[in-house]
Design a protein around this motif. Structure first.
Motif, PDB file in Angstrom:
ATOM      1  N   ARG A  33       0.848  -1.186   0.000  1.00 54.09           N
ATOM      2  CA  ARG A  33       0.000   0.000   0.000  1.00 54.09           C
ATOM      3  C   ARG A  33       0.879   1.230   0.000  1.00 54.09           C
ATOM      4  NH1 ARG A  33      -0.664   3.275   3.696  1.00 54.09           N
ATOM      5  NH2 ARG A  33       0.207   1.864   5.261  1.00 54.09           N
ATOM      6  N   MET A  34       0.446   2.259  -0.684  1.00 56.31           N
ATOM      7  CA  MET A  34       1.051   3.578  -0.597  1.00 56.31           C
ATOM      8  C   MET A  34      -0.059   4.590  -0.385  1.00 56.31           C
ATOM      9  SD  MET A  34       4.132   3.537  -3.428  1.00 56.31           S
ATOM     10  CE  MET A  34       4.976   4.946  -2.719  1.00 56.31           C
ATOM     11  N   GLY A  35       0.287   5.672   0.271  1.00 59.66           N
ATOM     12  CA  GLY A  35      -0.749   6.646   0.551  1.00 59.66           C
ATOM     13  C   GLY A  35      -0.204   8.023   0.857  1.00 59.66           C
ATOM     14  N   TRP A  36      -1.136   8.913   1.081  1.00 59.91           N
ATOM     15  CA  TRP A  36      -0.815  10.301   1.405  1.00 59.91           C
ATOM     16  C   TRP A  36      -1.538  10.704   2.682  1.00 59.91           C
ATOM     17  CZ3 TRP A  36       2.773  13.020  -1.266  1.00 59.91           C
ATOM     18  CH2 TRP A  36       3.143  12.534  -2.520  1.00 59.91           C
ATOM     19  N   TYR A  37      -0.798  11.390   3.540  1.00 61.98           N
ATOM     20  CA  TYR A  37      -1.333  11.982   4.752  1.00 61.98           C
ATOM     21  C   TYR A  37      -0.994  13.463   4.700  1.00 61.98           C
ATOM     22  CZ  TYR A  37      -1.928   7.313   6.774  1.00 61.98           C
ATOM     23  OH  TYR A  37      -2.323   6.034   7.022  1.00 61.98           O
ATOM     24  N   ARG A  38      -1.640  14.227   5.566  1.00 61.89           N
ATOM     25  CA  ARG A  38      -1.291  15.642   5.653  1.00 61.89           C
ATOM     26  C   ARG A  38      -1.424  16.119   7.091  1.00 61.89           C
ATOM     27  NH1 ARG A  38      -6.434  18.218   2.296  1.00 61.89           N
ATOM     28  NH2 ARG A  38      -8.063  17.763   3.863  1.00 61.89           N
ATOM     29  N   ARG A  39      -0.648  17.148   7.377  1.00 62.42           N
ATOM     30  CA  ARG A  39      -0.719  17.776   8.701  1.00 62.42           C
ATOM     31  C   ARG A  39      -0.792  19.273   8.492  1.00 62.42           C
ATOM     32  NH1 ARG A  39       0.960  16.043  13.774  1.00 62.42           N
ATOM     33  NH2 ARG A  39       2.243  14.374  12.864  1.00 62.42           N
ATOM     34  N   ALA A  40      -1.931  19.831   8.873  1.00 61.00           N
ATOM     35  CA  ALA A  40      -2.117  21.282   8.789  1.00 61.00           C
ATOM     36  C   ALA A  40      -1.620  21.914  10.087  1.00 61.00           C
ATOM     37  CB  ALA A  40      -3.585  21.598   8.568  1.00 61.00           C
ATOM     38  N   PRO A  41      -1.261  23.169  10.063  1.00 60.50           N
ATOM     39  CA  PRO A  41      -0.780  23.843  11.270  1.00 60.50           C
ATOM     40  C   PRO A  41      -1.786  23.732  12.414  1.00 60.50           C
ATOM     41  CG  PRO A  41      -0.379  25.216   9.362  1.00 60.50           C
ATOM     42  CD  PRO A  41      -1.210  24.053   8.887  1.00 60.50           C
ATOM     43  N   GLY A  42      -1.320  23.273  13.553  1.00 64.90           N
ATOM     44  CA  GLY A  42      -2.176  23.178  14.728  1.00 64.90           C
ATOM     45  C   GLY A  42      -3.130  22.010  14.721  1.00 64.90           C
ATOM     46  N   LYS A  43      -3.011  21.136  13.736  1.00 65.92           N
ATOM     47  CA  LYS A  43      -3.931  20.001  13.644  1.00 65.92           C
ATOM     48  C   LYS A  43      -3.159  18.685  13.634  1.00 65.92           C
ATOM     49  CE  LYS A  43      -7.624  22.414  11.180  1.00 65.92           C
ATOM     50  NZ  LYS A  43      -8.553  22.366  10.013  1.00 65.92           N
ATOM     51  N   GLN A  44      -3.894  17.622  13.887  1.00 61.98           N
ATOM     52  CA  GLN A  44      -3.286  16.304  13.844  1.00 61.98           C
ATOM     53  C   GLN A  44      -3.132  15.837  12.411  1.00 61.98           C
ATOM     54  OE1 GLN A  44      -5.782  13.798  16.325  1.00 61.98           O
ATOM     55  NE2 GLN A  44      -4.517  14.226  18.112  1.00 61.98           N
ATOM     56  N   ARG A  45      -2.224  14.919  12.229  1.00 64.74           N
ATOM     57  CA  ARG A  45      -2.052  14.321  10.907  1.00 64.74           C
ATOM     58  C   ARG A  45      -3.318  13.562  10.527  1.00 64.74           C
ATOM     59  NH1 ARG A  45       2.402   9.940  10.828  1.00 64.74           N
ATOM     60  NH2 ARG A  45       0.674   8.728  11.712  1.00 64.74           N
ATOM     61  N   GLU A  46      -3.716  13.681   9.275  1.00 64.73           N
ATOM     62  CA  GLU A  46      -4.902  12.963   8.814  1.00 64.73           C
ATOM     63  C   GLU A  46      -4.603  12.239   7.512  1.00 64.73           C
ATOM     64  OE1 GLU A  46      -8.357  15.076   7.500  1.00 64.73           O
ATOM     65  OE2 GLU A  46      -7.208  16.598   6.414  1.00 64.73           O
ATOM     66  N   LEU A  47      -5.302  11.134   7.352  1.00 61.48           N
ATOM     67  CA  LEU A  47      -5.211  10.374   6.118  1.00 61.48           C
ATOM     68  C   LEU A  47      -5.885  11.157   4.995  1.00 61.48           C
ATOM     69  CD1 LEU A  47      -4.800   7.680   4.515  1.00 61.48           C
ATOM     70  CD2 LEU A  47      -7.082   7.052   5.316  1.00 61.48           C
ATOM     71  N   VAL A  48      -5.243  11.218   3.851  1.00 61.25           N
ATOM     72  CA  VAL A  48      -5.836  11.863   2.686  1.00 61.25           C
ATOM     73  C   VAL A  48      -6.339  10.809   1.700  1.00 61.25           C
ATOM     74  CG1 VAL A  48      -5.454  13.404   0.722  1.00 61.25           C
ATOM     75  CG2 VAL A  48      -4.347  13.877   2.930  1.00 61.25           C
ATOM     76  N   ALA A  49      -5.450   9.896   1.310  1.00 61.43           N
ATOM     77  CA  ALA A  49      -5.826   8.876   0.335  1.00 61.43           C
ATOM     78  C   ALA A  49      -4.834   7.729   0.400  1.00 61.43           C
ATOM     79  CB  ALA A  49      -5.842   9.457  -1.081  1.00 61.43           C
ATOM     80  N   THR A  50      -5.312   6.528   0.133  1.00 60.57           N
ATOM     81  CA  THR A  50      -4.439   5.359   0.052  1.00 60.57           C
ATOM     82  C   THR A  50      -4.801   4.532  -1.164  1.00 60.57           C
ATOM     83  OG1 THR A  50      -5.866   3.953   1.392  1.00 60.57           O
ATOM     84  CG2 THR A  50      -4.178   5.225   2.557  1.00 60.57           C
ATOM     85  N   LEU A  51      -3.828   3.760  -1.599  1.00 55.63           N
ATOM     86  CA  LEU A  51      -4.007   2.885  -2.760  1.00 55.63           C
ATOM     87  C   LEU A  51      -3.291   1.582  -2.473  1.00 55.63           C
ATOM     88  CD1 LEU A  51      -4.801   2.347  -5.735  1.00 55.63           C
ATOM     89  CD2 LEU A  51      -2.706   3.548  -6.405  1.00 55.63           C
ATOM     90  N   THR A  52      -4.029   0.480  -2.515  1.00 58.96           N
ATOM     91  CA  THR A  52      -3.427  -0.816  -2.237  1.00 58.96           C
ATOM     92  C   THR A  52      -2.869  -1.432  -3.513  1.00 58.96           C
ATOM     93  OG1 THR A  52      -5.401  -2.139  -2.645  1.00 58.96           O
ATOM     94  CG2 THR A  52      -5.153  -1.166  -0.441  1.00 58.96           C
ATOM     95  N   SER A  53      -2.105  -2.495  -3.327  1.00 51.28           N
ATOM     96  CA  SER A  53      -1.536  -3.186  -4.484  1.00 51.28           C
ATOM     97  C   SER A  53      -2.618  -3.785  -5.363  1.00 51.28           C
ATOM     98  CB  SER A  53      -0.579  -4.277  -4.021  1.00 51.28           C
ATOM     99  OG  SER A  53      -1.243  -5.189  -3.169  1.00 51.28           O
TER     100      SER A  53
END
Length: 119
Positions: A33-53
């Motif tokens: 699996r590969m994916g993208w997460y993001r962390r905005a200022p003052g916020k927790q990291r969140e999942l954006v999108a993932t893609l499995t094999s």
């Protein structure tokens, strides 16, 4: 040693588009699996999108219909096409990968790439 290298971040106006890339390099046997997460200022990291094999995708609700995750398996690269960007999409975007390398099955992270959306 496995490395994930992201690129494609930058500054864009609201309504614009960006395409992020994440290339995995090193001794890689299998990528689950590969994916993208993001962390905005003052916020927790969140999942954006993932893609499995197997081709299954997951998106957080706030990006559905605007973001698309895809891959080039031959290049061990995953992409995130981001359209109709909003100021609330501003964050550091991180790539991650669940893969098997010489150290076994581990999760790896990239260094992050800044995405800034101006209003």
């Amino acid at each position: 040693q496995v490395q994930l290298v992201e690129s494609g971040g930058g500054l864009v106006q609201a309504g614009g588009s960006l395409r992020l890339s994440c290339a995995a390099s090193g001794s890689i046997f299998t990528i689950y699996r590969m994916g993208w997460y993001r962390r905005a200022p003052g916020k927790q990291r969140e999942l954006v999108a993932t893609l499995t094999s197997g081709g299954s995708t997951t998106y957080t609700d706030s990006v559905k219909g605007r973001f698309t995750i895809s891959r080039d398996s031959a290049k061990n690269t995953v992409y995130l096409q981001m359209n109709s960007l909003k100021p609330e999409d501003t964050a550091v975007y991180y790539c991650d990968a669940d893969l098997v390398g010489v150290a076994g099955r581990l999760e790896y992270w990239g260094q992050g790439t800044q995405v800034t959306v101006s209003s």
